[in-house]
Write a protein that holds these residues in place. Structure first.
Motif, PDB file in Angstrom:
ATOM      1  N   SER A 123      -5.292  -8.042  -5.749  1.00 42.81           N
ATOM      2  CA  SER A 123      -6.211  -6.989  -5.294  1.00 42.81           C
ATOM      3  C   SER A 123      -6.191  -6.918  -3.773  1.00 42.81           C
ATOM      4  O   SER A 123      -5.597  -7.773  -3.118  1.00 42.81           O
ATOM      5  CB  SER A 123      -7.620  -7.284  -5.788  1.00 42.81           C
ATOM      6  OG  SER A 123      -8.067  -8.489  -5.202  1.00 42.81           O
ATOM      7  N   ARG A 124      -6.830  -5.906  -3.211  1.00 46.81           N
ATOM      8  CA  ARG A 124      -6.847  -5.684  -1.756  1.00 46.81           C
ATOM      9  C   ARG A 124      -7.957  -6.476  -1.090  1.00 46.81           C
ATOM     10  O   ARG A 124      -9.086  -6.471  -1.570  1.00 46.81           O
ATOM     11  CB  ARG A 124      -7.146  -4.205  -1.446  1.00 46.81           C
ATOM     12  CG  ARG A 124      -6.119  -3.222  -1.849  1.00 46.81           C
ATOM     13  CD  ARG A 124      -6.642  -1.810  -1.558  1.00 46.81           C
ATOM     14  NE  ARG A 124      -6.744  -1.585  -0.135  1.00 46.81           N
ATOM     15  CZ  ARG A 124      -5.773  -1.074   0.609  1.00 46.81           C
ATOM     16  NH1 ARG A 124      -4.648  -0.700   0.041  1.00 46.81           N
ATOM     17  NH2 ARG A 124      -5.922  -0.908   1.899  1.00 46.81           N
ATOM     18  N   GLU A 165      -3.382  -8.559   1.699  1.00 49.74           N
ATOM     19  CA  GLU A 165      -3.504  -7.417   2.611  1.00 49.74           C
ATOM     20  C   GLU A 165      -2.438  -6.393   2.244  1.00 49.74           C
ATOM     21  O   GLU A 165      -1.312  -6.467   2.729  1.00 49.74           O
ATOM     22  CB  GLU A 165      -3.327  -7.881   4.048  1.00 49.74           C
ATOM     23  CG  GLU A 165      -4.470  -8.730   4.537  1.00 49.74           C
ATOM     24  CD  GLU A 165      -4.217  -9.184   5.963  1.00 49.74           C
ATOM     25  OE1 GLU A 165      -4.521  -8.415   6.887  1.00 49.74           O
ATOM     26  OE2 GLU A 165      -3.692 -10.302   6.139  1.00 49.74           O
ATOM     27  N   LYS A 166      -2.812  -5.450   1.415  1.00 50.46           N
ATOM     28  CA  LYS A 166      -1.813  -4.491   0.916  1.00 50.46           C
ATOM     29  C   LYS A 166      -1.279  -3.575   2.006  1.00 50.46           C
ATOM     30  O   LYS A 166      -0.192  -3.032   1.873  1.00 50.46           O
ATOM     31  CB  LYS A 166      -2.401  -3.660  -0.237  1.00 50.46           C
ATOM     32  CG  LYS A 166      -2.590  -4.460  -1.515  1.00 50.46           C
ATOM     33  CD  LYS A 166      -2.801  -3.543  -2.724  1.00 50.46           C
ATOM     34  CE  LYS A 166      -2.918  -4.374  -3.991  1.00 50.46           C
ATOM     35  NZ  LYS A 166      -3.097  -3.517  -5.188  1.00 50.46           N
ATOM     36  N   SER A 167      -2.040  -3.409   3.072  1.00 53.76           N
ATOM     37  CA  SER A 167      -1.543  -2.561   4.167  1.00 53.76           C
ATOM     38  C   SER A 167      -0.641  -3.354   5.107  1.00 53.76           C
ATOM     39  O   SER A 167      -0.115  -2.803   6.069  1.00 53.76           O
ATOM     40  CB  SER A 167      -2.701  -1.954   4.951  1.00 53.76           C
ATOM     41  OG  SER A 167      -3.452  -2.980   5.561  1.00 53.76           O
ATOM     42  N   ASP A 213      -7.986  -5.888   2.410  1.00 55.95           N
ATOM     43  CA  ASP A 213      -7.903  -5.185   3.699  1.00 55.95           C
ATOM     44  C   ASP A 213      -9.268  -4.695   4.167  1.00 55.95           C
ATOM     45  O   ASP A 213      -9.657  -4.917   5.321  1.00 55.95           O
ATOM     46  CB  ASP A 213      -6.967  -3.981   3.571  1.00 55.95           C
ATOM     47  CG  ASP A 213      -5.611  -4.363   3.016  1.00 55.95           C
ATOM     48  OD1 ASP A 213      -4.643  -4.324   3.765  1.00 55.95           O
ATOM     49  OD2 ASP A 213      -5.530  -4.718   1.821  1.00 55.95           O
ATOM     50  N   GLU A 214      -9.977  -4.011   3.278  1.00 56.22           N
ATOM     51  CA  GLU A 214     -11.242  -3.395   3.701  1.00 56.22           C
ATOM     52  C   GLU A 214     -12.277  -4.457   4.040  1.00 56.22           C
ATOM     53  O   GLU A 214     -13.085  -4.287   4.953  1.00 56.22           O
ATOM     54  CB  GLU A 214     -11.772  -2.439   2.625  1.00 56.22           C
ATOM     55  CG  GLU A 214     -11.017  -1.121   2.546  1.00 56.22           C
ATOM     56  CD  GLU A 214      -9.569  -1.255   2.069  1.00 56.22           C
ATOM     57  OE1 GLU A 214      -9.263  -2.213   1.328  1.00 56.22           O
ATOM     58  OE2 GLU A 214      -8.731  -0.417   2.463  1.00 56.22           O
ATOM     59  N   GLU A 227       0.824  -1.211   0.000  1.00 58.56           N
ATOM     60  CA  GLU A 227       0.000   0.000   0.000  1.00 58.56           C
ATOM     61  C   GLU A 227       0.859   1.263   0.000  1.00 58.56           C
ATOM     62  O   GLU A 227       0.599   2.216  -0.727  1.00 58.56           O
ATOM     63  CB  GLU A 227      -0.892  -0.015   1.242  1.00 58.56           C
ATOM     64  CG  GLU A 227      -1.756   1.198   1.436  1.00 58.56           C
ATOM     65  CD  GLU A 227      -2.641   1.000   2.660  1.00 58.56           C
ATOM     66  OE1 GLU A 227      -3.615   0.245   2.554  1.00 58.56           O
ATOM     67  OE2 GLU A 227      -2.339   1.565   3.727  1.00 58.56           O
TER      68      GLU A 227
END
Lengths: 364, 364
Positions: free
Chosen positions: B125-126, B103-105, B128-129, A110
């Motif tokens: 793709s993410r 989890e990109k974060s 995380d959210e 990110e």
């Protein structure tokens, strides 16, 4: 040369424009400022030539200055977009960098996506190995802190031994040790202190609990202390009451294995040879299957850092490297024993930083 | 529906082949297994249809099973390349995934580079959210653990108050609290316990030390306990000896601000309105400049998670969200005061999980 200058020299040699350093431990190494920012942005941007800056949560800026950071310290609040502030600070210093070194083993996907968006023309390379290499070789100043941290760890083992008494729980002993360390001014423990007794010593990573110690138990202490940002890590296993022959044999085997590994440490020897020296002793004694982890790990600002002392690491030791040597035998029916020291490679051999005796201590 | 099934449903809805979950707290959320693997690989791979697997250091595999993970648990040793093992496990399950949620974060750039190398055709793709969204709304089972963690935190404050006596140091009180918590079976504290006295209360993030408490001090406790993987976080500020009028006024202002924020909590209210409710009270009393942080943060498996209760977060509260409310006034000349509770949004209002009284406690 300061750490900032060393990184600038690296950037010049590699033809890179900037480095963005984000691991809290590396931020400390470069700036003297230690903090765990959790999800908030903390980083040091070093440029080939322009003045570096450190960005941190706003309320920590006074601490950054107090820690001795003499360059610009920029704060951001929870309501700011910290990355916009980074971009402004970079723009103030001239052209946007075209090549940026980042810590790929720490920076998240990110954050790289944000940086790619802020600096769309930039390419990104790794600075991890450069920083690991710098941290791998301790300066005399760092060694002095590691010695002090090791001294405190020795004292913690002494406290632990004195606390041993029939019916006391692992946790009671653990708390007494930590309390004494705090009174001595230790910033904090390097990791969760381990006090394991009896059958629980047979797990290399057990959790201290309410088990009451009793005669016949071996008691394993694994602990460390942080002193001025530097960690120690020691393990001693002691006997409560007269040990059985089988327990003694395991203890003496681990002690011999640990000493064999220590005796081999000097510049030019490979990390894997250190692991092998300890492992050979344990295997020859017939306990090979009960020694289930690498023999050691690097130690410094982090309690686990480079070099990793495994059976496959071909890295050659150099003066200034500091790591643990911690063989163990975890026998499910007899006892577990681990003995661990912190050692520094010297110009022609080894300095053992932790000094608590290794003759089997028998507490009556 | 289990967490694994919920993620499988998400993958099917989004047309994704797999998700690789690597944050230790999210691994716990999905698998029941909690561990800090440091630099070693720990992750759960969930597939649209195939059986999920968990990869961890080899010596933790028995703990993974003991934690209730009923699918494949794969171990890796320090001498293995853990990513090769991941690839084999994926291949065993069929075609290589073409779309992988990460989890990109949390996932590092280095790990994404390894995954890109292992799965060269894949796009990433993410997730995380999606995971934050799941964790944002606590189940009744999770709420029950949070209530227990809050109860222990209440008790810790009670212990702290009883320990207050002329001449005792902040650290002595701190250690007495932590010892009592361990005896009660608390796994660990949620974060470094804070006991600050006198002028030190004026820093929102001070460090307990050897300062001896004395009559006229306010004493600030900020602490939390982990119960079955879930965190509490409470702050109480008490008076040692009769407080001055100026100290009382600050205390009552913070108490009123905190209550105003609590009273506003219910589904449909925005997070920023909660922050504003407390901030308005403090600003109207003339102390605005001394309240320098957001009013609260989400709480659950992590001691800081979503939702963030800041002055700019437009998120609408929903039943099942759990967060802290912790306004403070940090007056450099009079005293610092912070009061913090953990609250859960209910179907039609609020449940305050921490219950230690907020009338000013005066210890004589």
């Amino acid at each position: 040369m300061s750490k900032v200058e060393e990184i600038q020299q690296y950037l010049q040699q590699e033809g890179l424009d900037a480095a963005f350093i984000t691991t809290p431990d590396n931020v400390f190494y470069v700036s003297g400022f230690h903090s765990n920012p959790h999800e908030r942005l903390l980083g040091v941007m070093v440029f080939k030539e322009a003045e570096p800056f450190l960005i941190s949560p706003l309320m920590e800026v006074p601490d950054v200055k107090a820690a001795g950071w003499s360059f610009e310290a920029i704060g951001h609040e929870d309501t700011d977009d910290a990355w916009d502030i980074v971009k402004l600070a970079v723009q103030k210093r001239g052209d946007l960098p075209a090549t940026i070194a980042i810590e790929k083993s720490h920076l998240t996907v990110e954050r790289l996506e944000r940086m790619t968006h802020l600096f769309p023309e930039a390419t990104f390379s790794r600075i991890d190995e450069q920083l690991n290499g710098m941290r791998n070789i301790k300066s005399e100043d760092e060694l002095e802190k590691l010695r002090k941290a090791a001294q405190l760890a020795d004292y913690a083992i002494e406290v632990g031994c004195k606390e041993i008494a029939e019916g006391k729980t692992e946790l009671e002993i653990l708390m007494a040790i930590e309390f004494e360390m705090k009174k001595k001014g230790a910033e904090k423990m390097s990791f969760d202190t381990m006090v394991l007794s009896g059958p629980k010593t047979s797990s290399p990573h057990g959790t201290p609990g309410d088990r009451k110690i009793q005669k016949g138990d071996f008691i394993l202490f694994d602990l460390g202390v942080v002193y001025q940002g530097y960690c120690s890590d020691i393990t001693r296993t002691v006997a409560f009451g007269e040990p059985s022959d089988a327990q003694r044999e395991i203890y003496e085997t681990v002690k011999k294995a640990e000493q064999a590994a220590i005796d081999l440490v000097r510049p030019g020897v490979k990390a894997m040879e250190i692991d092998k020296a300890a492992r050979d002793v344990i295997e020859q004694a017939g306990y090979g299957e009960y020694f289930t982890h690498r023999v050691g790990h690097g130690l410094g600002i982090s309690v686990h850092e480079y070099p990793s002392v495994t059976g496959t690491n071909e890295l050659e030791l150099e003066a200034g490297m500091v790591f643990t040597i911690e063989p163990g035998i975890y026998h499910p029916d007899i006892t577990g024993v681990r003995i661990e020291d912190d050692v520094a490679v010297t110009a022609d051999g080894v300095e053992v930083l932790t000094k608590f005796p290794k003759e089997l201590v028998i507490i009556q």
